[in-house]
Every structure is written in structure tokens, then in C-alpha cells.
Design an enzyme around this catalytic site. Structure first.
Site, PDB file in Angstrom:
ATOM      1  N   LYS A  67       1.630  19.039  48.184  1.00  0.00           N
ATOM      2  CA  LYS A  67       2.825  19.799  47.784  1.00  0.00           C
ATOM      3  C   LYS A  67       2.340  21.160  47.312  1.00  0.00           C
ATOM      4  CE  LYS A  67       5.334  19.185  43.852  1.00  0.00           C
ATOM      5  NZ  LYS A  67       6.393  18.667  42.955  1.00  0.00           N
ATOM      6  N   HIS A 137      17.146  21.126  33.558  1.00  0.00           N
ATOM      7  CA  HIS A 137      17.428  20.694  34.935  1.00  0.00           C
ATOM      8  C   HIS A 137      17.049  19.226  35.173  1.00  0.00           C
ATOM      9  CE1 HIS A 137      17.865  21.065  39.246  1.00  0.00           C
ATOM     10  NE2 HIS A 137      16.628  20.640  39.412  1.00  0.00           N
ATOM     11  N   ASN A 159      18.594  18.339  21.692  1.00  0.00           N
ATOM     12  CA  ASN A 159      17.976  19.462  22.390  1.00  0.00           C
ATOM     13  C   ASN A 159      17.872  20.637  21.434  1.00  0.00           C
ATOM     14  OD1 ASN A 159      16.907  20.377  25.017  1.00  0.00           O
ATOM     15  ND2 ASN A 159      18.461  21.965  24.788  1.00  0.00           N
ATOM     16  N   THR A 221       5.434  16.965  29.550  1.00  0.00           N
ATOM     17  CA  THR A 221       4.094  17.550  29.429  1.00  0.00           C
ATOM     18  C   THR A 221       3.301  17.354  30.717  1.00  0.00           C
ATOM     19  OG1 THR A 221       4.111  17.271  27.047  1.00  0.00           O
ATOM     20  CG2 THR A 221       1.953  17.482  28.083  1.00  0.00           C
ATOM     21  N   ASP A 222       3.146  18.460  31.449  1.00  0.00           N
ATOM     22  CA  ASP A 222       2.444  18.396  32.733  1.00  0.00           C
ATOM     23  C   ASP A 222       1.450  19.541  32.878  1.00  0.00           C
ATOM     24  OD1 ASP A 222       4.249  20.448  32.878  1.00  0.00           O
ATOM     25  OD2 ASP A 222       5.196  19.816  34.751  1.00  0.00           O
ATOM     26  N   LYS A 226       0.957  21.919  26.638  1.00  0.00           N
ATOM     27  CA  LYS A 226       2.313  21.416  26.348  1.00  0.00           C
ATOM     28  C   LYS A 226       2.207  20.146  25.495  1.00  0.00           C
ATOM     29  CE  LYS A 226       4.982  22.974  30.380  1.00  0.00           C
ATOM     30  NZ  LYS A 226       5.623  22.516  31.613  1.00  0.00           N
TER      31      LYS A 226
HETATM   32  P1  NAD Z   1      14.306  23.505  32.160  1.00  0.00           P
HETATM   33  O1  NAD Z   1      13.728  24.860  31.982  1.00  0.00           O
HETATM   34  O2  NAD Z   1      15.504  23.318  32.984  1.00  0.00           O
HETATM   35  O3  NAD Z   1      14.610  22.860  30.709  1.00  0.00           O
HETATM   36  C1  NAD Z   1      13.663  22.957  29.666  1.00  0.00           C
HETATM   37  C2  NAD Z   1      14.067  22.067  28.520  1.00  0.00           C
HETATM   38  O4  NAD Z   1      13.078  22.178  27.473  1.00  0.00           O
HETATM   39  C3  NAD Z   1      15.387  22.453  27.878  1.00  0.00           C
HETATM   40  O5  NAD Z   1      15.997  21.291  27.364  1.00  0.00           O
HETATM   41  C4  NAD Z   1      14.958  23.383  26.746  1.00  0.00           C
HETATM   42  O6  NAD Z   1      15.927  23.493  25.715  1.00  0.00           O
HETATM   43  C5  NAD Z   1      13.720  22.636  26.285  1.00  0.00           C
HETATM   44  N1  NAD Z   1      12.770  23.479  25.542  1.00  0.00           N
HETATM   45  C6  NAD Z   1      12.231  24.644  25.964  1.00  0.00           C
HETATM   46  N2  NAD Z   1      11.398  25.109  25.017  1.00  0.00           N
HETATM   47  C7  NAD Z   1      11.402  24.199  24.003  1.00  0.00           C
HETATM   48  C8  NAD Z   1      10.748  24.129  22.743  1.00  0.00           C
HETATM   49  N3  NAD Z   1       9.895  25.067  22.343  1.00  0.00           N
HETATM   50  N4  NAD Z   1      10.987  23.043  21.958  1.00  0.00           N
HETATM   51  C9  NAD Z   1      11.850  22.072  22.369  1.00  0.00           C
HETATM   52  N5  NAD Z   1      12.492  22.093  23.533  1.00  0.00           N
HETATM   53  C10 NAD Z   1      12.270  23.148  24.343  1.00  0.00           C
HETATM   54  O7  NAD Z   1      13.091  22.601  32.679  1.00  0.00           O
HETATM   55  P2  NAD Z   1      13.153  21.237  33.485  1.00  0.00           P
HETATM   56  O8  NAD Z   1      13.128  21.540  34.938  1.00  0.00           O
HETATM   57  O9  NAD Z   1      14.216  20.374  32.933  1.00  0.00           O
HETATM   58  O10 NAD Z   1      11.711  20.640  33.143  1.00  0.00           O
HETATM   59  C11 NAD Z   1      11.417  20.164  31.847  1.00  0.00           C
HETATM   60  C12 NAD Z   1       9.924  19.913  31.723  1.00  0.00           C
HETATM   61  O11 NAD Z   1       9.544  18.877  32.648  1.00  0.00           O
HETATM   62  C13 NAD Z   1       9.053  21.120  32.076  1.00  0.00           C
HETATM   63  O12 NAD Z   1       8.000  21.185  31.123  1.00  0.00           O
HETATM   64  C14 NAD Z   1       8.499  20.780  33.448  1.00  0.00           C
HETATM   65  O13 NAD Z   1       7.272  21.423  33.710  1.00  0.00           O
HETATM   66  C15 NAD Z   1       8.359  19.283  33.312  1.00  0.00           C
HETATM   67  N6  NAD Z   1       8.286  18.544  34.574  1.00  0.00           N
HETATM   68  C16 NAD Z   1       7.445  17.472  34.607  1.00  0.00           C
HETATM   69  C17 NAD Z   1       7.335  16.723  35.768  1.00  0.00           C
HETATM   70  C18 NAD Z   1       6.440  15.508  35.785  1.00  0.00           C
HETATM   71  O14 NAD Z   1       6.183  14.960  36.856  1.00  0.00           O
HETATM   72  N7  NAD Z   1       5.977  15.031  34.659  1.00  0.00           N
HETATM   73  C19 NAD Z   1       8.059  17.083  36.896  1.00  0.00           C
HETATM   74  C20 NAD Z   1       8.952  18.169  36.833  1.00  0.00           C
HETATM   75  C21 NAD Z   1       9.049  18.892  35.654  1.00  0.00           C
END
Ligand code: NAD
Length: 321
Positions: A67, A137, A159, A221-222, A226
């Protein structure tokens, strides 16, 4: 070569088909017939973008590919999503490119499939209340998939920006369940299952906020740096992950490992539970924690399933390549 465009994915594959594909590849990883290659992730110094590859090979498929994509923070202003990815699959017998598949929706579906599998295999069977920390998202995909794993009766959420919780409330309403925004203390006090899905760099949920018997899926956390939960909570829990190598470097466990609170030998890959080599939860009082870091093999598994479905449904676009 087959092309499956991003816009076709939603019609082709269901969350339960993604879950089955991810379950199969986690099992292959546990049998050591599938492995991920080292992740590349670079700040390219252009458009503030983070770009990289996740790749691997599943001999049981056989599924070979990668990917490619990342995060373009200024995309929203251009009317497109900030996270962009595409999956490339190769014929493992010849190395020829087999398919190019849109990776944006699949990323959300495969990530939700991973946390759902952790709930299926590790949460108490009598879990009734699910708590979600994060409302971005991914949160809607996470909650929608998780709700199918137990007979949940209620959803609570927290949140950092409370207004965003409407997204979570909408998913609860879709499932006919009550939703309540709560404090972190309240969330820990009532939730049987907690999903964390934020981009936080500091611990949000503390060890003393979580009661015995809870299952926590840490999904946000990825990346190095984080963090969503206190390292002491990781140390207090029985810890599972998708892949140990990622868990200790870019996953939630990185902090407990660097603080010397746990060793990597205390972390179990969830595939071991799926293939019956580890019993999973051992008591109703145990706190179980799944560190879902997101491995390339998940992407390849769901993309390969999409290609098979596109062929079966006559929706595959074939090009000479
Ligand atoms: P997004 O930007 O749509 O949403 C981010 C979320 O984190 C929101 O709820 C926001 O309010 C919150 N947030 C941001 N900063 C913060 C802080 N300092 N303290 C507390 N909350 C905080 O992002 P998303 O697409 O929903 O993705 C969320 C997380 O998941 C990202 O870190 C992304 O990299 C991770 N992710 C992980 C995987 C995996 O396989 N583990 C896959 C996709 C995304």
C-alpha cells in the site's frame, strides 16, 4: 491487470467480508506463513506530506503487494481527503502487477476489522456498554463494526472537541442504541469495551480510570510518539497486538516498552488467539488491551478480497499492462 477504483469499493465489499479477510491474514501471520516487510514513512518536504509504503507477503493467499500513500494535510482545502492511499497487488508466481485498488475506504474498513476481531476474541461475552474515545473519520467505522461483536445496549463517548461526537451519536442512533457524551472518569467506570481512535501524542486514558474486566482496543497510535493510554495501563493489562515488531516501535506499547514497564515477550499477536495457540482472556476480571498498529498485510488481504469480488460480480476493469 485489474483496476478497482476508490468509488467502486463501497459497493463491492462489506465490513464482514473485510473482517473475514483480516482474520485469515492474522491467522497466517501466527502460522508464520505471512509476514510484513519494514515500513517506509518519509516527510517528503513538499505539501507537508507524509508518504510511505506498507508491504508484505501472505504465502497462504498467495498475496503479494504494497500500500502506497500517506497524509497530505492541505487536501481538505482542495475538496479531497487528507489520507490518500492505493494498493498494488502482484502475481506471486511471476511478479507481474495483478491489480491496483483504491485504498482509502479499505484502510478504514481493515482498521475497524482489526479492533472488531479483538473484541470478538478478547472482550467479555456479557459486555453491554461500549465507550469510544475519538470522533474523527475512523471513529464511525470503528463503532459500526464493533457493535456487531456483542449485544451492546449503550454507547458512551469522549472527544477532546465534544462537538465532533455527533458523528459517534449518529452511528449509535443508526443501530438503535442510546448514546451519551461522558467524562473520561465516567467512560472508564461504565464501559466494558473501550476503543481509542485519536491522533493524540499524550496519554488520554489513565490506568485508574479503567475497571477490571474491560477490553480496550487502542487503534489511534500508529506512529512513533503518538500515545492514547497511560503506559501504566498497558502494564496492568494482558496485551495483544497485530504485530509485535510494530507494537513496540510505532504502536501503543512503545511507551511501556521504553519505560521498562513491559517486555516484548509479554505481548501476544492476536493471530495466536485466532488459531487457538493462546487462550485469550483468562478471567472475567482481566483487563485485555489490543494494540492495533495497522499492518500492510491487512491492506493486501482486503484489497485481494475486493479484486476477487470485482471479478465475481463482473465489475473488474481490465487493462493490458
Ligand atoms: P481524524 O483527523 O479524522 O480525527 C482525529 C481524532 O483525534 C479526533 O477525534 C480529534 O478530536 C482527536 N484528537 C486530535 N488531537 C488530539 C489530542 N491532542 N488529544 C485528544 N484527541 C485528539 O483522524 P482519523 O482518520 O479518525 O484517525 C484517527 C487516528 O487513527 C490517527 O492517529 C490515525 O493515524 C490513526 N489510524 C490508525 C490506523 C491503524 O491501523 N491503527 C489506521 C488508520 C488511522
Amino acid at each position: 491487470m485489474i483496476i478497482v477504483p476508490e468509488k467502486a469499493i463501497g459497493e463491492l465489499i462489506s465490513p464482514s467480508e473485510c473482517l473475514a479477510a483480516v482474520e485469515q491474514v492474522f491467522a497466517s501471520m501466527a502460522r508464520r506463513s505471512a509476514y510484513n516487510f519494514p515500513v517506509i514513512r518519509e516527510a517528503i518536504g513538499y505539501q507537508d506530506a507524509l508518504y510511505g509504503f506498507k508491504s508484505g507477503f501472505d504465502r497462504d493467499g498467495p498475496t503479494l503487494g504494497l500500500k502506497a500513500g500517506g497524509f497530505w494535510p492541505h487536501n481538505m482545502a482542495k475538496g479531497i481527503t487528507n489520507h490518500q492511499s492505493s494498493v498494488f497487488l502482484f502475481d506471486a508466481d511471476t511478479g507481474r502487477c495483478r491489480a491496483i485498488v483504491g485504498g482509502n475506504l479499505l484502510t478504514a474498513l481493515r482498521t475497524a476489522a482489526a479492533s472488531s476481531l479483538s473484541i470478538r476474541y478478547l472482550a467479555r461475552t456479557d459486555a453491554k456498554v461500549i465507550g469510544i474515545i475519538g470522533a474523527g473519520h475512523q471513529s464511525a467505522f470503528q463503532l459500526r463494526a464493533a457493535l456487531g461483536q456483542r449485544k451492546f445496549e449503550r454507547v458512551v463517548g469522549w472527544n477532546v472537541e465534544p462537538d465532533m461526537l455527533k458523528r459517534v451519536a449518529d452511528v449509535a442512533a443508526e443501530a438503535g442504541l442510546p448514546f451519551e457524551p461522558v467524562s473520561l472518569d465516567q467512560l472508564g467506570a461504565v464501559a466494558d469495551v473501550i476503543i481509542t481512535i485519536t491522533s493524540s501524542f499524550n496519554a488520554i486514558l489513565k490506568a485508574d480510570q479503567v475497571r477490571p474486566g474491560t477490553h480496550i482496543a487502542c487503534m489511534g497510535t500508529d506512529t512513533k510518539g503518538k500515545q492514547e493510554v497511560e503506559a501504566a495501563l498497558v502494564a496492568k493489562a494482558t496485551v495483544f497486538t497485530d504485530e509485535i515488531a510494530q507494537s513496540v516501535t510505532i504502536g501503543e506499547c512503545q511507551h511501556a516498552i521504553s519505560a521498562g514497564l513491559i517486555k516484548d515477550s509479554q505481548i501476544t499477536e492476536i493471530g495466536q488467539v485466532i488459531i487457538g495457540k493462546h487462550p485469550g482472556r483468562s478471567s472475567a476480571d482481566e483487563i485485555t488491551l489490543f494494540d492495533g498498529t495497522g499492518v500492510g498485510l491487512q491492506d493486501l488481504a482486503v484489497a485481494s478480497a475486493v479484486v476477487d469480488l470485482a471479478i465475481a460480480k463482473g465489475a473488474a476493469i481490465e487493462v493490458e499492462f
